[in-house]
Write a protein that holds these residues in place. Sequence first.
Motif, PDB file in Angstrom:
ATOM      1  N   SER A 191      -4.351   1.461  10.483  1.00 33.88           N
ATOM      2  CA  SER A 191      -4.996   0.160  10.335  1.00 33.88           C
ATOM      3  C   SER A 191      -4.804  -0.689  11.584  1.00 33.88           C
ATOM      4  CB  SER A 191      -4.451  -0.548   9.091  1.00 33.88           C
ATOM      5  OG  SER A 191      -4.715   0.228   7.926  1.00 33.88           O
ATOM      6  N   ILE A 192      -3.612  -0.600  12.179  1.00 31.13           N
ATOM      7  CA  ILE A 192      -3.357  -1.296  13.453  1.00 31.13           C
ATOM      8  C   ILE A 192      -4.267  -0.733  14.545  1.00 31.13           C
ATOM      9  CG2 ILE A 192      -1.639  -1.567  15.296  1.00 31.13           C
ATOM     10  CD1 ILE A 192       0.506  -1.633  13.025  1.00 31.13           C
ATOM     11  N   PHE A 251     -11.136  -2.583  17.325  1.00 30.67           N
ATOM     12  CA  PHE A 251     -12.044  -3.720  17.126  1.00 30.67           C
ATOM     13  C   PHE A 251     -11.902  -4.717  18.272  1.00 30.67           C
ATOM     14  CE2 PHE A 251     -12.991  -8.007  15.870  1.00 30.67           C
ATOM     15  CZ  PHE A 251     -14.247  -7.889  15.298  1.00 30.67           C
ATOM     16  N   VAL A 253     -32.180  -0.018  10.276  1.00 27.67           N
ATOM     17  CA  VAL A 253     -31.672   1.359  10.235  1.00 27.67           C
ATOM     18  C   VAL A 253     -31.338   1.693   8.798  1.00 27.67           C
ATOM     19  CG1 VAL A 253     -29.823   2.881  10.995  1.00 27.67           C
ATOM     20  CG2 VAL A 253     -30.754   1.199  12.573  1.00 27.67           C
ATOM     21  N   ARG A 254     -31.886   2.766   8.274  1.00 26.47           N
ATOM     22  CA  ARG A 254     -31.611   3.168   6.880  1.00 26.47           C
ATOM     23  C   ARG A 254     -30.782   4.425   6.858  1.00 26.47           C
ATOM     24  NH1 ARG A 254     -34.514   0.499   3.164  1.00 26.47           N
ATOM     25  NH2 ARG A 254     -36.198  -0.796   3.953  1.00 26.47           N
ATOM     26  N   PHE A 290       0.779  -1.239   0.000  1.00 28.87           N
ATOM     27  CA  PHE A 290       0.000   0.000   0.000  1.00 28.87           C
ATOM     28  C   PHE A 290       0.815   1.298   0.000  1.00 28.87           C
ATOM     29  CE2 PHE A 290      -3.074  -3.007   2.074  1.00 28.87           C
ATOM     30  CZ  PHE A 290      -4.017  -2.980   1.066  1.00 28.87           C
ATOM     31  N   LYS A 348     -25.752  -2.226   3.343  1.00 27.15           N
ATOM     32  CA  LYS A 348     -26.611  -2.955   2.382  1.00 27.15           C
ATOM     33  C   LYS A 348     -25.818  -3.852   1.434  1.00 27.15           C
ATOM     34  CE  LYS A 348     -30.110  -0.445   3.888  1.00 27.15           C
ATOM     35  NZ  LYS A 348     -30.779  -1.018   5.069  1.00 27.15           N
ATOM     36  N   SER A 376      -9.819  -9.018   7.284  1.00 22.79           N
ATOM     37  CA  SER A 376      -9.429 -10.099   8.201  1.00 22.79           C
ATOM     38  C   SER A 376      -8.282  -9.658   9.087  1.00 22.79           C
ATOM     39  CB  SER A 376      -8.995 -11.337   7.414  1.00 22.79           C
ATOM     40  OG  SER A 376     -10.054 -11.823   6.648  1.00 22.79           O
ATOM     41  N   MET A 419     -19.663  -6.444   8.375  1.00 20.05           N
ATOM     42  CA  MET A 419     -20.029  -5.859   7.072  1.00 20.05           C
ATOM     43  C   MET A 419     -18.876  -5.845   6.089  1.00 20.05           C
ATOM     44  SD  MET A 419     -19.821  -3.309   9.618  1.00 20.05           S
ATOM     45  CE  MET A 419     -19.424  -1.575   9.906  1.00 20.05           C
ATOM     46  N   LEU A 432     -26.164  -1.142   7.581  1.00 19.42           N
ATOM     47  CA  LEU A 432     -26.383   0.156   6.937  1.00 19.42           C
ATOM     48  C   LEU A 432     -25.796   0.190   5.530  1.00 19.42           C
ATOM     49  CD1 LEU A 432     -25.570   3.231   9.223  1.00 19.42           C
ATOM     50  CD2 LEU A 432     -27.731   2.660   8.127  1.00 19.42           C
ATOM     51  N   PHE A 449      -7.179  -6.261   9.594  1.00 15.42           N
ATOM     52  CA  PHE A 449      -7.225  -4.958  10.262  1.00 15.42           C
ATOM     53  C   PHE A 449      -8.617  -4.479  10.712  1.00 15.42           C
ATOM     54  CE2 PHE A 449      -3.354  -4.521   7.517  1.00 15.42           C
ATOM     55  CZ  PHE A 449      -2.436  -4.416   8.551  1.00 15.42           C
ATOM     56  N   ASP A 450      -9.679  -5.005  10.144  1.00 15.49           N
ATOM     57  CA  ASP A 450     -11.005  -4.448  10.454  1.00 15.49           C
ATOM     58  C   ASP A 450     -12.079  -5.519  10.258  1.00 15.49           C
ATOM     59  OD1 ASP A 450     -13.203  -2.856  10.907  1.00 15.49           O
ATOM     60  OD2 ASP A 450     -12.797  -1.424   9.294  1.00 15.49           O
ATOM     61  N   PRO A 451     -12.039  -6.570  11.144  1.00  9.02           N
ATOM     62  CA  PRO A 451     -12.919  -7.720  10.905  1.00  9.02           C
ATOM     63  C   PRO A 451     -14.366  -7.510  11.353  1.00  9.02           C
ATOM     64  CG  PRO A 451     -11.451  -8.151  12.758  1.00  9.02           C
ATOM     65  CD  PRO A 451     -11.073  -6.801  12.220  1.00  9.02           C
ATOM     66  N   GLN A 452     -14.939  -6.359  11.048  1.00  9.35           N
ATOM     67  CA  GLN A 452     -16.355  -6.159  11.315  1.00  9.35           C
ATOM     68  C   GLN A 452     -17.168  -6.951  10.275  1.00  9.35           C
ATOM     69  OE1 GLN A 452     -17.494  -2.050  12.826  1.00  9.35           O
ATOM     70  NE2 GLN A 452     -15.646  -1.510  11.703  1.00  9.35           N
ATOM     71  N   MET A 505      -7.188   0.624  14.105  1.00  9.58           N
ATOM     72  CA  MET A 505      -8.539   0.093  13.845  1.00  9.58           C
ATOM     73  C   MET A 505      -8.663  -1.302  14.432  1.00  9.58           C
ATOM     74  SD  MET A 505     -11.544   0.461  12.487  1.00  9.58           S
ATOM     75  CE  MET A 505     -12.539  -0.772  13.354  1.00  9.58           C
ATOM     76  N   ARG A 506      -7.659  -2.155  14.198  1.00  9.10           N
ATOM     77  CA  ARG A 506      -7.735  -3.528  14.700  1.00  9.10           C
ATOM     78  C   ARG A 506      -7.750  -3.554  16.233  1.00  9.10           C
ATOM     79  NH1 ARG A 506      -7.708  -8.993  13.009  1.00  9.10           N
ATOM     80  NH2 ARG A 506      -8.240 -10.047  14.935  1.00  9.10           N
ATOM     81  N   LEU A 517     -22.497   0.803  13.510  1.00  4.11           N
ATOM     82  CA  LEU A 517     -23.034   0.801  12.146  1.00  4.11           C
ATOM     83  C   LEU A 517     -22.056   1.414  11.160  1.00  4.11           C
ATOM     84  CD1 LEU A 517     -26.591   1.946  13.254  1.00  4.11           C
ATOM     85  CD2 LEU A 517     -25.978  -0.323  12.434  1.00  4.11           C
ATOM     86  N   PHE A 536      -7.950  -7.627   3.599  1.00  7.31           N
ATOM     87  CA  PHE A 536      -7.635  -6.457   4.431  1.00  7.31           C
ATOM     88  C   PHE A 536      -8.447  -6.516   5.727  1.00  7.31           C
ATOM     89  CE2 PHE A 536      -7.891  -2.267   6.157  1.00  7.31           C
ATOM     90  CZ  PHE A 536      -6.663  -1.681   5.889  1.00  7.31           C
TER      91      PHE A 536
END
Lengths: 158, 158
Positions: A67-68, A74, A157-158, A38, B56, B36, B43, B54, B38-41, A70-71, A84, B34
Motif C-alpha cells: 500500500s505504501i 501515485f 473508454v469501455r 488489516f 463506472k 486517501s 476513481m 472505466l 494509500f491510493d488517492p486516484q 502504491m502511494r 485507467l 483507505f
Amino acid sequence: MSPAMNTLFFEDFKPGHLGRFGPQHVTAEDIRAFASEFDPQPMHLDEAAASRSLLKGLAGSGWHLCSITMRMMFDGFIGRTASLGSPGVNELRWLAPLRPGDDITLDVEVVEARVSKSRPSTGIVTFKTVASNASGHALCEMVSPIIVRRRGETGEVR
Amino acid sequence: MSPAMNTLFFEDFKPGHLGRFGPQHVTAEDIRAFASEFDPQPMHLDEAAASRSLLKGLAGSGWHLCSITMRMMFDGFIGRTASLGSPGVNELRWLAPLRPGDDITLDVEVVEARVSKSRPSTGIVTFKTVASNASGHALCEMVSPIIVRRRGETGEVR
C-alpha cells in the motif's frame, strides 16, 4: 505548465528505468495502525512476539508495504498519468522485513509497453517496482501492468 | 478448547476447499479512508470522476480489497494458525470493482501443501482465495503461499 501538458500518456512510457521515488518514512505507529485494521498477526503488532518470530523483530505487514508502494507510485507518476486502473499483479515478492523507522525508496522500471488489442485507445504498461530501505536492501519487488490512455484519445473508454 | 489445541499446523491443511469466510461489509467511508492514505486516484475518492472512469462509479482500491482479504483470512483461520509469514503472492487478479455497500465473502482453497526443503520444521501451504460480492461475482483472485510450522516442531525457526 498546464495540467494537460503535465499529463503522462501511454507514449511517455518506454522500456527502461522510469525513476526513483521517495524516501517515505515509516514509523512503528504506522505499522501498528495498518496491522490493527488489516493484518493483526503478532509479528506486526507486538515487539516481544515479533522478536520470537521468523522476522526477528517488529515488522510491517506485506500488504502495508504494498500500500505504501502504491502511494509512492501515485505521488511519483501515477497521479499525473492518464491511468485507467490495473488488472492485477503478475509477481509480488516480500524479500525482507519492513522495520519501524525505515525510509523507503522506490525504483520503477518499465519492462513492457504495448497497445491494447481489446481497447486500442489504450496501452498496457508493465512496471517492475522495487521498494528498498535506506541501506539499499530490497524489501519488496512487484511486476504489475497498468492500463494507460493513448495521447490524443479523448473518447470514452469501455 | 485450550488455545494450544485450537492452533492449526501444517498437517491441518490438505488440498481442497478450506472454508468460506465473511461476509465483511465495506462502506463508501471505508473506501475513501483507505484511498486517501494509500491510493488517492479519483476513481477511488470522487463519485463524479469515478462515473466517467472505466470503473463506472466509485470503486475501492485493489490494494484495499487485498487488505480486506488479508483481514478476512486472519479472522477466518490465520489468526489461529502457526503461521510464520509469506514470501509473496504468485498471482493476483482484480476482476471487478469493489463497490460501496458490498458484502464480501471469501472462499479459500488449499491448492498445495508441502514440507519446506530449506526449513524442514515448516511447510509451505499455497492458498487460492476468491473474494466475491453478495451477487456472487468474483472481485479478486489470489494465489499465495504461507509458511506454517509443522505439528510438534516447537524449536526456533530461522
